[in-house]
Design an enzyme around this catalytic site. Structure first.
Site, short mmCIF file in Angstrom:
data_model
loop_
_atom_site.label_atom_id
_atom_site.label_comp_id
_atom_site.label_asym_id
_atom_site.label_seq_id
_atom_site.Cartn_x
_atom_site.Cartn_y
_atom_site.Cartn_z
N CYS A 1 15.20 -23.70 -8.24
CA CYS A 1 14.22 -22.69 -7.52
C CYS A 1 13.03 -22.94 -8.25
CB CYS A 1 14.64 -21.64 -7.25
SG CYS A 1 15.10 -20.51 -8.61
N HIS B 1 16.06 -15.63 -9.09
CA HIS B 1 15.29 -16.38 -7.87
C HIS B 1 14.09 -16.43 -8.22
CE1 HIS B 1 15.67 -18.83 -4.36
NE2 HIS B 1 14.98 -17.89 -3.71
N ASP C 1 9.86 -19.76 0.21
CA ASP C 1 11.37 -19.75 -0.48
C ASP C 1 12.01 -20.80 0.01
OD1 ASP C 1 13.61 -19.15 -1.02
OD2 ASP C 1 13.89 -17.06 -0.55
#
Length: 201
Positions: A19, A73, A88
């Site tokens: 991520c 995250h 996201d």
């Protein structure tokens, strides 16, 4: 898995389980584009002291509600005078989506969560993230042999900055470190995004 999405004509590279690199590459592409809007963007690291943060509507989840507990995250938000959008790459929601939708469906309320699953947020101006962040991907290698990746890495060179090849953990820690950014609680993060936590109850 590597996929591409498009935002305002900008291709968005995506590799599952990386991520921070997905967000870094999107920031870099925005910086290199003709849009000149990077100052509107903030990189958000989500974690806590236990590295157990609950998020819903996640593509990697095997649960109907998309619940998954990450060690950390990373997402990107765009904050303008008229709206706040969330990018996201791992969410089941639209890309990007409105902050209210993200808060109600992905973050949900901290009130119902045990303390060990509650989230903190490191909010970093995108320009600072590009300037200071580095990762040699060592955190994704098998501890037993130190050479094989537990998940396939992106087909790009690791990110480094002058004098540093790895400082990811400094960004993940929800305390003052050498990494840039301010540490916010759940409620303070929602206030930063111009919404109030009672709207997510």
């Amino acid at each position: 898995m590597t996929e591409k999405r498009i935002y305002e004509g900008i291709p968005c590279d995506y590799t599952a389980y990386y991520c921070e690199e997905n967000v870094w590459r999107l920031c870099k592409r925005i910086q290199q584009s003709s849009l000149s809007i990077l100052e509107e963007f903030y990189v958000i690291f989500i974690s806590n002291d236990q590295k157990t943060v609950a998020l819903w509507k996640q593509q990697a989840s095997d649960k109907e509600n998309g619940l998954i507990v990450w060690d950390y995250h990373v997402i990107l938000i765009q904050k303008t005078s008229s709206a706040v959008l969330v990018f996201d790459f791992d969410s089941q929601l639209q890309f990007p989506c409105a902050i209210y939708d993200y808060a109600t469906e992905v973050l949900r309320s901290d009130i119902e969560l045990q303390a060990r699953f509650q989230r903190q947020f490191r909010v970093i101006p995108a320009m600072d993230f590009l300037k200071f962040f580095a990762s040699d991907r060592s955190h994704m290698k098998d501890i037993a042999d130190g050479s094989n990746y537990v998940k396939p890495p992106p087909p790009f060179s690791p990110i480094s900055v002058k004098g540093c090849s790895m400082n990811l953990q400094e960004f993940i820690k929800m305390e003052t470190t050498s990494a840039p950014g301010q540490i916010l609680s759940y409620d303070d993060f929602l206030c930063f995004c111009d919404i109030h936590s009672k709207q997510t109850d």
